[in-house]
Structures are given as structure tokens and as C-alpha cells.
Design an enzyme around this catalytic site. Structure first.
Site, PDB file in Angstrom:
ATOM      1  N   HIS A   1      13.565  82.334  58.977  1.00 58.12           N
ATOM      2  CA  HIS A   1      12.917  83.531  58.439  1.00 58.12           C
ATOM      3  C   HIS A   1      11.823  83.231  57.423  1.00 58.12           C
ATOM      4  CE1 HIS A   1      15.337  86.828  60.124  1.00 58.12           C
ATOM      5  NE2 HIS A   1      16.355  86.000  60.062  1.00 58.12           N
TER       6      HIS A   1
ATOM      7  N   LYS B   1       9.066  96.524  49.124  1.00 55.48           N
ATOM      8  CA  LYS B   1       9.455  95.183  49.549  1.00 55.48           C
ATOM      9  C   LYS B   1      10.176  94.488  48.399  1.00 55.48           C
ATOM     10  CE  LYS B   1       5.483  94.339  52.577  1.00 55.48           C
ATOM     11  NZ  LYS B   1       6.249  94.036  53.793  1.00 55.48           N
TER      12      LYS B   1
ATOM     13  N   THR C   1       9.716  93.846  58.786  1.00 49.60           N
ATOM     14  CA  THR C   1      10.209  94.945  59.622  1.00 49.60           C
ATOM     15  C   THR C   1       9.826  96.281  59.010  1.00 49.60           C
ATOM     16  OG1 THR C   1      12.378  94.788  58.543  1.00 49.60           O
ATOM     17  CG2 THR C   1      12.119  93.676  60.670  1.00 49.60           C
TER      18      THR C   1
END
Length: 816
Positions: free
Chosen positions: A369, A550, A661
Site C-alpha cells: 500500500h 484524509k 479510495t
């Protein structure tokens, strides 16, 4: 483990609940209120009613859950086991109600009682089991696996306090314990029969014939807590199993307790429970590092033991494990799963090392990731040897075995280097497939992260672009838009998201634009009411909602966003009429937490809040610009913010965001993106079209080149009058009255370092924001672009992602 008691005379039909009507649902609700919650209707609180409602819905979830488990056993199907330190599942009640098809009947039954479904679901705590995209992705994938009938288990930790609860004190982030378990969790099924001892420390000795014996210094018990994960339509359900750490009996010193040393007698017990207390403990100290590594091993050991126990219940030959078991490691946190599986196969089941390593590699997959060095975990050899001595031996042997299999390798490449165990390389070597999470990211994993390993193990790295579940991120979060989609293209898009493309057949209908505009206005009105109720924040409805939510990190560049916001404020001050054109009103919304030890990110949070204090109270500008930062961002807040967004800020330094996402959720809900060519932004732009995406900034290759230039930050600032004015205002204390030098370090870093290239991209970002204003003034043009974004988001369903995992990595077929 407790023994099963055989019974007879039980018919499955006796255990199946009939389809409910509003009246029968109401009866079950009142039944649970009295007999499960223990309250009568006249004295029940909102939480009492919410618990009764949850138990009523849960009853309906159990049947497909049990039936799915039975079918998996009966058909002897291969299972997927998803290991993740985070599962940001959010509230479960409304999601389960929708997936079971009970939303309408539940609302009708509650309405008969004078109760509001929305108020009760809003009372549910948001499970504090994750921090950001990693955990939310895991939750989306679990829901999609259930929707697609992919037999699976999710494995995580049952954090008592999660990450932390964020609040602000004069703009500064304050961390306090999260209290999501303050009320009973009705989704929690405790499984005392599934408990495992996990060892730590101690020593390893030779047991003869080359057999090694690990004698742990301490053991902790992993207690299983299960939550059903219901797929859309209620046709299949999987299990999320969370481990809670409990002390074993030998950790409590009864003699010391009886001697009056009550606290001391429980010290080891408290240390055991610490394993599942907090998500991501501060690892800036040696103690914090040891706790974090211990948490990761606790998760993986309990999970692997559980997987083997389940397999051996119906199979005897562990050499066939890859035919029936797939384990996916979500980032490097569970990377110790490889050595742990090898240890169990060798030390407890008599396999030779090479056979055990081969089986392990066939079973494991690793999702990478991040390209950030600090996020690719490294543990010192001393710490690994102290905490997991047997596993260090296995890792050293794996390192030598990789050379034996693939030949000599360059210095610095391998599982161990510079006195550390490298968990990314460990995960790579013990997995048969390693996937990135966007096309660009997967290319960079090959080119920059594991270039030598890629050449030594060709074909191991592949891509599976992330996705999000449309059930939660449109149907639940944005009902008016979901209804408009259904009215426009018909039912069924929830599980076939590519059908959204049919919206484009209706773009010549001006009524569709009006209807879409109404859904966006309703979302803004909901958000305005929510902000007022929950945070006492007031914002106008009629404005462009510009949102960045975020995890706080310098590479995500919340700093670029707030510095541009200051430039906007300065321009409005200088020219209140914008040359007679007027200013497009903006509501700038930020959300996200910074790690407790990440001082630079916490400084940026404080700057955002300081700017908000000045801007929002400036009578010259407050009608044109507002800045807000609601504290304690979580899934529930995202469900309020995302539907209301007009503009989605995806502005990370190119080459540093793996995927994202949030960018998908925003676009799915009709927000246009302003962003760099980073992560999944690249694929989103390809899907929606360049004309429907506000692109700015350096490319990945240009970022690498710019960083090689001496004084690149100073050169960029010298070329931008707007940025110089902004930095001057910050340096002079405009936003920190009484403490002029509060942001001296931040300003100095901008002039002399700027690793994340905020200065280099500032003017390009500024120009892109001008284009945003220009197009937003043309309502029809903006709405057309927004609807095209919605229509072209079918590729980014987590269902598509899971189908790719099933085909490319797990070799698993649907049970439906």
C-alpha cells in the site's frame, strides 16, 4: 476448547425466521427491548431502542451467516483469510439493514412507534478499528466478498480504544482514548471455544535431529470476537473475527496479591491486555516498538493457528493447504505470518523447512500500500530476537534460501540489512503474488521499490486497482442520488456498477440536471444541519463545497491546500468584487488525524485551524470564504461530507499515493476532482475524461528530477508572488497573533527543503483552481461534468477488485 454436544430432532426450518411485515418487525423490536435490553417502552432511552433495533436486525443476519458457513463446509470450499491491522467498518446497523433488504419495513415499524430510523442509527458508535484508507479498504473488501459469495474470514484486533479521539484546543490536536465500547456492542459474538495461546520472548534450543524448540517467556491468550458481514441481498455472509488479548492464568501472581501487592501482582496481566488496547501505539520509543511488533505477531499467530485448526477439522494432509486456504496480508503489518506458518508446519507438524516454505508461499499473498520508506516496516534484529527468537531464525534461513534458489544478489537486497529485518521484503519472499493497488503504483513497486526482487521473481508483482462498495458509499450515504440513479437506469446497478454508464444516455435531458442539482443541495443541507448539531459550526448552503478528508501526512499536502486558501483570502481582501465578476463562494472543509508523534503534520492541523479563526471572523471575506475542520474524522463523518462535495481534493505529490479510495467515493457521488497524476487519480482521469478532471502539478518523473535540483524550493517561491505573499503572512504571525514565530519551522522548511514540492506545484494548483471557478459559474456545464463522473465510475467498484483477487491471486470461485 469446549466440546460440542450432539443433539437430535432439530429441523433447520425451526430456526428460520419468516419474512417480516411492519407489524411482526414491531413485535420483534418490542420483544428485544424488554427481554434483551431489559427496558419497557415508557422508560427506554435512544440507546435502548437502538440496541433493540440492532438485535432485531441481527436476528435476520444470523440465518444467512450460518447457512453460508454450512455450505462452505459441506462443499469443502476454499476460503480466503484477510489479515489486516485495520478494519474501518464504520456503523453497521444501517448497512446491514440495507443489505438485508429491511430498510423500508424497519422505517415503517419505527414510524408506528413514533421513532426515527435515522436518529437511532445515528446513535450507533463508529467502531474505532482503523485510521484511514487501509482500514476502510479492508471493510469494503469484506462487504464485497460477502456480496459476491466468496467464502472468507477477516482477521483483525479488537482494539479497546482504537486510534484516538481527536479534539482541538486552540487549534492544536489533542488525543484522548476512543470510547466506542462504552455501550454494549450487539454485533459481537464471543467465541470462547476459539482461543489460542500466543508466545513471546524466551529462548530456542536444539531438540535433537535438527529440531528446534521455542520456549516462550510469556504467553497471552487470543479471544475470538465474531461479527457477521452481510452481503448485499442477504444471500451470503462472512465473518470478521477480531482478537482480544487476555492474560493466561500464569500471568497473575496470586502469591504477591495475597501478600498485599495488589497492583504489582497484575503488572503482567496489564501488559497482556495492552496488546489490544490501542491501534498504532507511538513507536518512537523502544517500548512502543516492542508493543507494536507484539501486536502484529499476536494478530498473525492467533489467525494462522485458527486457520490451521479449521483446516484440520476436515482435512488431514497439510501439504494440500494451498488448495483450500488463501491468506492475504493487507500491507506489511501481518508480514510475520509467513515465518509463523513455517514455524507451525515445521515445529508442530513435522514438515521439513523447504516444504513448509513452499506451502507458505503458495498460500500467502501480499498487498503493498505504500512506497514510503517509513511505512515499509523495519524491525531491529535485536528487537526481533528479543520478542520472537524462533522467527528470527526462520527469517535468516529464508534469506539464505532465497539466495540458494535465485543466485547471488546485490549488496543491500534481502530480508535482513543494516541490522534490521525488512518486512516488505519478507512479505515479498513469502508470497506467491504481490500486488499494488493502482496501475501507476504497481509500476512503481516494480521500478522503484522491489526492482531487484522483481527480476529475481518475474511475474510475482501484479496490479489490482482498489475499489469502493457502492452500497455504503452511495445507497447508504446518499439516498437521494441513489434514488435518482434507479429512476434513471432502473434497479440492479448496486451489484453491477458498470451499468452507471447508462446515465450518459440521458444527458440531453435537462430534467436530469435539475434533479441531480437537487440531490446535491439536499446533501449540503444535511451536512449543514449535521455540522450545527454535532460541532456547532455554521456554514452557508449556497457555496462550492471544496473538501479534503484524509489522514494527515505531508505527502498528502494539506499544506498546499491551506496555503492556497490563504492566497484566496488575500485576493478577496485586495479586490472584494474580483474585477466585477464576483467571487465564487467557497466552503473549504478539512478532516483527518495526525499520528500522535507526527509533529509536522500536527503543525499543519494547527495552521488550518488558525487560518479558519481569522478567515471565518473577517467581515470582508466570510461571505466568500469559510474554512472548517470538524474534529475526529471517521467513517460516519465521511458519509456526511462526501455526498455534499462539489470539489474533491486529491493533491498528493506525484508518485507517493499508492491509490486512494476517497477519490473514488467523491467522484461516485458527483464531485469533480482537482488532483495530480498520482495513485488511482490516473485511472479515474482516464475513465471520466481529461475534460472532467482538474489536473495540475508535476508528474512522477518530474518530481524525481525536481528533487535533484539545488534550491528548487527557493527558486519556485521566487517565481510565485502569490506564494511569497502567503509565506510572508504566515511568517509575520498573521494567523498566530501573540506568537509570531509559531510557524517559523514550517516556513523555513518551505524555503529551504520542501521535499513534498508544495512550492513547485503551487502556481499550477492555483491555475487549476481558477478553472474550477470558471466552470462552476456555468451551472449546466458543471452538472454535466459531475454526472459524467458518476456515470463513468463503474470500474471502481470493490466488487470488480475482489473478482480480480479471486481470479488472479486467490484461485477462489463464488459460492453463489
Amino acid at each position: 476448547m469446549s466440546e460440542r454436544i450432539p443433539v437430535r430432532g432439530v429441523d433447520r426450518d425451526d430456526l428460520t425466521l419468516p419474512e417480516p411485515t411492519a407489524d411482526t418487525f414491531r413485535w420483534w423490536l418490542l420483544h428485544h427491548l424488554q427481554f434483551t435490553v431489559g427496558k419497557d417502552p415508557d422508560n427506554a432511552s435512544k440507546t435502548d431502542w437502538r440496541l433493540a433495533l440492532t438485535h432485531t436486525i441481527r436476528d435476520r443476519a444470523v440465518t444467512p451467516w450460518f447457512e453460508s458457513t454450512r455450505r462452505t463446509w459441506t462443499d469443502d470450499r476454499k476460503r480466503v483469510h484477510y489479515l489486516s491491522m485495520e478494519f474501518l467498518i464504520g456503523r453497521l446497523l444501517e448497512d446491514a439493514t440495507i443489505n438485508l433488504g429491511l430498510r423500508d419495513v424497519a422505517e415503517e415499524a419505527l414510524d408506528q412507534l413514533g421513532l426515527s430510523f435515522a436518529e437511532l442509527t445515528d446513535d450507533e458508535p463508529d467502531a474505532a478499528l482503523g485510521n484511514g484508507g487501509l482500514g476502510r479498504l479492508a471493510a469494503c473488501y469484506m462487504e464485497s466478498m460477502a456480496t459476491l459469495g466468496c467464502p472468507g474470514f477477516g482477521y483483525g484486533l479488537r482494539y479497546e480504544h482504537g486510534l484516538f479521539k481527536q479534539s482541538f484546543d486552540h487549534g492544536r490536536q489533542i488525543e484522548t482514548p476512543e470510547d466506542w465500547l462504552a455501550t454494549p456492542n450487539p454485533w459481537d459474538f464471543v467465541r470462547p471455544e476459539s482461543a489460542y495461546d500466543v508466545g513471546f520472548g524466551g529462548h530456542v534450543e536444539d531438540g535433537g535431529d535438527g529440531h528446534r524448540v521455542w520456549h516462550p517467556r510469556a504467553r497471552v491468550q487470543a479471544a475470538a470476537h465474531d461479527t457477521p458481514v452481510i452481503g448485499y441481498g442477504g444471500n451470503w455472509a462472512n465473518t470478521l473475527r477480531l482478537w482480544a488479548a487476555l492474560p493466561t492464568a500464569d500471568l497473575f501472581d496470586l502469591d504477591r496479591f495475597n501478600a498485599g501487592e495488589f497492583v504489582a501482582a497484575s503488572n503482567h496481566e496489564a501488559m497482556a491486555r495492552a496488546l489490544s488496547k490501542v491501534l498504532y501505539p507511538n513507536d518512537s520509543t523502544e517500548g512502543g516498538k516492542e508493543l507494536r511488533l507484539s501486536q502484529e505477531f499476536f494478530l498473525t499467530s492467533a489467525s494462522v493457528q485458527d486457520i490451521l485448526r479449521r483446516y484440520l477439522t476436515s482435512h488431514s494432509d497439510l501439504s494440500r493447504l494451498p488448495e483450500f486456504v488463501a491468506i492475504q496480508m493487507n500491507d506489511t503489518h501481518p508480514a510475520i505470518a509467513g515465518p509463523e506458518l513455517i514455524r507451525l508446519l515445521v515445529d508442530e507438524h513435522g514438515f521439513d523447512f523447504d516444504s513448509a516454505a513452499d506451502i507458505t508461499t503458495q498460500v500467502l499473498g501480499y498487498t503493498n500500500h505504500t512506497l514510503l520508506p517509513e511505512a515499509l516496516e523495519r524491525w531491529s534484529i535485536g528487537l526481533m530476537g528479543k520478542t520472537l527468537p524462533r522467527h528470527l531464525e526462520i527469517i535468516e534461513r529464508l534469506d539464505h534460501r532465497e539466495i540458494e534458489l535465485c543466485g547471488p544478489r546485490p549488496y543491500g537486497v534481502g530480508l535482513i540489512g543494516d541490522g534490521h529485518v525488512k518486512m516488505g521484503e519478507l512479505a515479498f519472499v513469502t508470497s506467491h503474488k504481490v500486488n499494488g493497488v493502482s496501475a501507476l503504483h504497481s509500476d512503481l513497486v516494480k521500478r522503484d521499490l522491489f526492482p531487484v526482487m522483481d527480476r529475481r521473481h518475474p511475474g510475482r508483482i501484479l496490479n489490482v486497482t482498489n475499489g469502493v462498495t457502492p452500497r455504503r458509499w452511495m445507497k447508504l450515504a446518499n439516498p437521494p442520488l441513489a434514488e435518482l440513479v434507479t429512476d434513471t437506469i432502473g434497479e440492479g446497478w448496486e451489484t453491477h456498477l458498470d451499468r452507471l454508464a447508462e446515465i450518459e444516455d440521458h444527458l440531453d435531458d435537462p430534467g436530469l440536471f435539475d434533479a441531480f442539482g437537487e440531490t446535491k443541495r439536499l446533501a449540503k443541507e444535511r451536512l449543514v444541519a449535521w455540522l450545527k448539531e454535532h460541532h456547532d459550526i455554521e456554514v452557508p448552503v449556497d457555496a462550492l463545497y471544496d473538501i479534503q478528508i484524509k489522514r494527515q501526512h505531508e505527502y498528502k499536502r494539506q499544506l498546499l491546500n491551506i496555503l492556497w486558501t490563504i492566497a484566496r483570502w488575500q485576493r478577496i481582501k485586495r479586490d472584494p468584487t474580483n474585477g466585477g465578476k464576483g467571487w465564487v463562494p467557497r466552503v473549504k472543509i478539512f478532516g483527518g488525524k495526525a499520528a500522535a508523534s507526527y509533529e509536522a503534520a500536527k503543525d499543519i492541523i494547527r495552521l488550518i485551524n488558525d487560518v479558519a479563526e481569522i478567515v471565518n471572523n473577517d467581515p470582508d471575506t466570510r461571505d466568500h470564504l469559510r474554512v472548517i475542520y470538524p474534529p475526529n474524522y471517521d467513517v460516519s463523518m465521511a458519509e456526511e461530507l462526501i455526498p455534499a462535495a462539489d470539489l474533491s481534493e486529491q493533491i498528493s505529490t506525484a508518485g507517493m499515493e499508492a491509490s486512494g479510495t476517497g477519490n473514488m467515493k467523491f467522484a461516485l457521488n458527483g464531485a469533480l476532482t482537482i488532483g495530480t497524476l498520482d495513485g488511482a487519480n490516473v485511472e479515474i482521469r482516464e475513465q471520466v475524461g481529461a475534460d472532467n478532471f482538474f489536473l495540475f502539478g508535476l508528474t512522477t518523473d518530474e518530481v524525481a528530477e525536481r528533487r535533484q535540483m539545488p534550491d528548487h524550493s527557493r527558486a519556485a517561491i521566487d517565481q510565485s508572488q502569490a506564494l511569497r505573499d502567503v509565506l510572508q503572512a504566515v511568517a509575520e504571525g498573521t494567523f498566530s497573533p501573540g506568537e509570531m514565530y509559531r510557524y517559523g519551522g514550517l516556513v523555513d522548511n518551505m524555503w529551504n527543503s520542501d521535499w513534498f514540492l508544495v512550492a513547485s506545484d503551487f502556481d499550477s494548483y492555483d491555475a487549476a483552481q481558477d478553472r474550477v471557478d470558471e466552470i462552476y459559474r456555468d451551472t449546466a456545464q458543471w452538472q454535466r461534468k459531475a454526472l459524467i463522473n458518476v456515470a463513468r465510475m463503474g470500474f471502481f467498484s470493490s466488487d470488480r477488485s475482489i473478482r480480480e483477487y479471486m481470479e488472479k491471486i486467490w484461485d477462489v470461485r463464488s459460492a453463489l
